[in-house]
Design an enzyme around this catalytic site. Sequence first.
Site, PDB file in Angstrom:
ATOM      1  N   PHE A 121       0.895  -1.178   0.140  1.00 50.28           N
ATOM      2  CA  PHE A 121       0.063   0.012   0.153  1.00 50.28           C
ATOM      3  C   PHE A 121       0.846   1.244   0.061  1.00 50.28           C
ATOM      4  O   PHE A 121       0.659   2.282   0.985  1.00 50.28           O
ATOM      5  CB  PHE A 121      -0.717   0.236   1.356  1.00 50.28           C
ATOM      6  CG  PHE A 121      -1.815  -1.215   1.283  1.00 50.28           C
ATOM      7  CD1 PHE A 121      -3.000  -1.294   0.746  1.00 50.28           C
ATOM      8  CD2 PHE A 121      -1.370  -2.161   2.247  1.00 50.28           C
ATOM      9  CE1 PHE A 121      -3.636  -2.567   0.886  1.00 50.28           C
ATOM     10  CE2 PHE A 121      -2.252  -3.432   2.669  1.00 50.28           C
ATOM     11  CZ  PHE A 121      -3.499  -3.384   1.807  1.00 50.28           C
ATOM     12  N   CYS A 151      -5.751   3.066   9.884  1.00 49.17           N
ATOM     13  CA  CYS A 151      -6.061   4.554   9.836  1.00 49.17           C
ATOM     14  C   CYS A 151      -7.578   4.544   9.861  1.00 49.17           C
ATOM     15  O   CYS A 151      -8.199   5.783   9.745  1.00 49.17           O
ATOM     16  CB  CYS A 151      -5.574   5.333   8.684  1.00 49.17           C
ATOM     17  SG  CYS A 151      -6.212   4.686   6.896  1.00 49.17           S
ATOM     18  N   ASP A 201       0.146  -0.672   5.480  1.00 49.76           N
ATOM     19  CA  ASP A 201      -0.576   0.669   5.757  1.00 49.76           C
ATOM     20  C   ASP A 201      -1.572   0.802   4.639  1.00 49.76           C
ATOM     21  O   ASP A 201      -1.730   1.620   3.970  1.00 49.76           O
ATOM     22  CB  ASP A 201       0.648   1.845   5.441  1.00 49.76           C
ATOM     23  CG  ASP A 201      -0.066   3.202   5.837  1.00 49.76           C
ATOM     24  OD1 ASP A 201      -0.943   2.979   6.567  1.00 49.76           O
ATOM     25  OD2 ASP A 201       0.384   4.103   5.505  1.00 49.76           O
ATOM     26  N   ASP A 229       1.211  -1.412  -4.898  1.00 47.45           N
ATOM     27  CA  ASP A 229      -0.040  -0.607  -4.450  1.00 47.45           C
ATOM     28  C   ASP A 229      -1.000  -1.215  -5.787  1.00 47.45           C
ATOM     29  O   ASP A 229      -0.530  -1.283  -6.953  1.00 47.45           O
ATOM     30  CB  ASP A 229       0.085   0.934  -4.668  1.00 47.45           C
ATOM     31  CG  ASP A 229      -1.138   1.604  -4.193  1.00 47.45           C
ATOM     32  OD1 ASP A 229      -0.712   2.276  -3.044  1.00 47.45           O
ATOM     33  OD2 ASP A 229      -1.912   1.711  -4.816  1.00 47.45           O
ATOM     34  N   SER A 230      -2.342  -1.132  -5.405  1.00 44.03           N
ATOM     35  CA  SER A 230      -3.186  -1.333  -6.747  1.00 44.03           C
ATOM     36  C   SER A 230      -3.193  -0.367  -7.539  1.00 44.03           C
ATOM     37  O   SER A 230      -3.879  -0.630  -8.796  1.00 44.03           O
ATOM     38  CB  SER A 230      -4.461  -1.840  -6.109  1.00 44.03           C
ATOM     39  OG  SER A 230      -5.111  -0.876  -5.234  1.00 44.03           O
ATOM     40  N   ALA A 283       2.209  -2.616  -9.556  1.00 45.06           N
ATOM     41  CA  ALA A 283       0.813  -2.222  -9.418  1.00 45.06           C
ATOM     42  C   ALA A 283       0.059  -3.771  -9.450  1.00 45.06           C
ATOM     43  O   ALA A 283      -0.096  -4.548 -10.179  1.00 45.06           O
ATOM     44  CB  ALA A 283       0.329  -1.629 -10.583  1.00 45.06           C
TER      45      ALA A 283
HETATM   46  N1  SAH Z   1       1.648   4.133   3.073  1.00 44.64           N
HETATM   47  C1  SAH Z   1       1.108   5.206   2.187  1.00 44.64           C
HETATM   48  C2  SAH Z   1       0.015   5.561   2.539  1.00 44.64           C
HETATM   49  C3  SAH Z   1      -1.120   4.487   2.111  1.00 44.64           C
HETATM   50  S1  SAH Z   1      -2.800   4.911   1.479  1.00 44.64           S
HETATM   51  C4  SAH Z   1       2.285   6.519   2.633  1.00 44.64           C
HETATM   52  O1  SAH Z   1       2.744   6.391   3.326  1.00 44.64           O
HETATM   53  O2  SAH Z   1       2.098   7.697   2.164  1.00 44.64           O
HETATM   54  C5  SAH Z   1      -3.382   3.523   1.045  1.00 44.64           C
HETATM   55  C6  SAH Z   1      -2.908   3.154  -0.365  1.00 44.64           C
HETATM   56  O3  SAH Z   1      -3.541   1.621  -0.719  1.00 44.64           O
HETATM   57  C7  SAH Z   1      -3.625   4.005  -1.615  1.00 44.64           C
HETATM   58  O4  SAH Z   1      -2.526   4.286  -2.359  1.00 44.64           O
HETATM   59  C8  SAH Z   1      -4.603   2.947  -2.521  1.00 44.64           C
HETATM   60  O5  SAH Z   1      -4.170   3.089  -3.974  1.00 44.64           O
HETATM   61  C9  SAH Z   1      -3.696   1.433  -1.890  1.00 44.64           C
HETATM   62  N2  SAH Z   1      -4.729   0.304  -2.148  1.00 44.64           N
HETATM   63  C10 SAH Z   1      -5.790   0.255  -1.751  1.00 44.64           C
HETATM   64  N3  SAH Z   1      -6.644  -1.019  -1.978  1.00 44.64           N
HETATM   65  C11 SAH Z   1      -5.512  -1.801  -2.224  1.00 44.64           C
HETATM   66  C12 SAH Z   1      -5.301  -3.053  -2.707  1.00 44.64           C
HETATM   67  N4  SAH Z   1      -6.653  -4.127  -2.336  1.00 44.64           N
HETATM   68  N5  SAH Z   1      -4.143  -3.626  -3.035  1.00 44.64           N
HETATM   69  C13 SAH Z   1      -3.280  -2.679  -2.928  1.00 44.64           C
HETATM   70  N6  SAH Z   1      -3.196  -1.542  -2.675  1.00 44.64           N
HETATM   71  C14 SAH Z   1      -4.386  -0.868  -2.232  1.00 44.64           C
END
Ligand code: SAH
Length: 392
Positions: free
Chosen positions: A227, A336, A296, A249-250, A276
């Site tokens: 994430f 969060c 996260d 990240d997705s 991705a």
């Molecule tokens: N760790 C980051 C903030 C994460 S925000 C920092 O420090 O800035 C959460 C992220 O999770 C987003 O970018 C979103 O695109 C991603 N996300 C949401 N669902 C997801 C999934 N199923 N698999 C992977 N990423 C995902």
Amino acid sequence: MKTITLRRGKAESLKRFHPWIFSGAIERADEHLEEGELVRIVDFEGKFLAIGHCQIGSIAVRVLTFEEEPINEAFWESRLRKAFAVRKAEGLVHEQSNDIYRLVHGEGDRLPGLVVDVYEDTAVMQAHSVGMHLARHTIAKALVEASEGLIKHVYYKSETTLPFKADLGQENEFLIGQTDRNIASEYGLKFYIDWLRGQKTGFFIDQRENRRLLEHYAKGRRVLNMFCYTGGFSVYALRGGAEVVHSVDSSAKAVELTKSNAALNFPNDHRHEAYAEDAFKYLERMGSEYDLIVLDPPAFAKHKGALRNAIKGYTRLNAIAFEKIKPGGILFTFSCSQAVDKEQFRLAVFTAAARSGRHVRLLHQLHQPADHPISIYHPEGEYLKGLVLQVD
Ligand code: SAH
């Protein structure tokens, strides 16, 4: 100014400075109150209690002050000066090569409904209430005044944060100044901040201290930043001397942003790769190659109703990490979701750990940083929780 009278016995929480008035507490209101309007709150006997912004919904008023005072530019400026003083005391304002910080954190700064993040000399302002939206121009001016030369541009970004029903036809725009600079520094690391199109105000400032902690653990480790969004944890891991860093990240856009941020700080550094892919797919597919994992995820529960599923989600996610992390590995895991409290999150993570049958130590208990303060009268302002665990 119009008046709202509270029901008998409903003034107690206001006397303890809780900044919200729920619709059920209202005895009567003057006619034609409009959403976003300033309103005087009095108790059943007519005694003054507070002034706030009126809202449609279960939170009917967000309180700005418990004193009888005018809400004008001087009022906003004084609140904003206090916010600056706190961030300066925290050493965040253009110190330690840092010019990214949250200046206003809603209720935590006695400005319910307002968020302001600073990126170098640009403030990105978000209104979460119609009242703050209507006051945006005055607030923007007060912001520049209170900053004593630090803020030159104010960008307003409330397209996604305002109640849809309010139908204000709002758009994202510069209220003061204009700039296309899009790089700012966090503890000496540079980041592209996409405040025009990015999530929230463009960057998750709330993980700053936790990213810095991760840096100290990164040396020689193989890191998975799940994430990753803008790749904050990844860039700190690279600076900390990680052997490899994989960011996932997705969102393809997030992956691109992570790649650019890694390259901005460490050009031609082949230790970093970004993918991705869906988190669960990646975690299921990967082997046991990582010994530092960051989880996260976005908020699994946006409201209390989604709590049970959210807790299951956290347990499932963490269980895979505990199962697959290399012996001696360290897991940084976060939630969060405001609706999931510290204890519930701990329980979800500990359950996941126990399921793996491994020996796990709790090293750190993390939370939101000091520029995301929590009013002691508004504990609902606490949302970010994190645990750092070591797995034998
Ligand atoms: N760790 C980051 C903030 C994460 S925000 C920092 O420090 O800035 C959460 C992220 O999770 C987003 O970018 C979103 O695109 C991603 N996300 C949401 N669902 C997801 C999934 N199923 N698999 C992977 N990423 C995902």
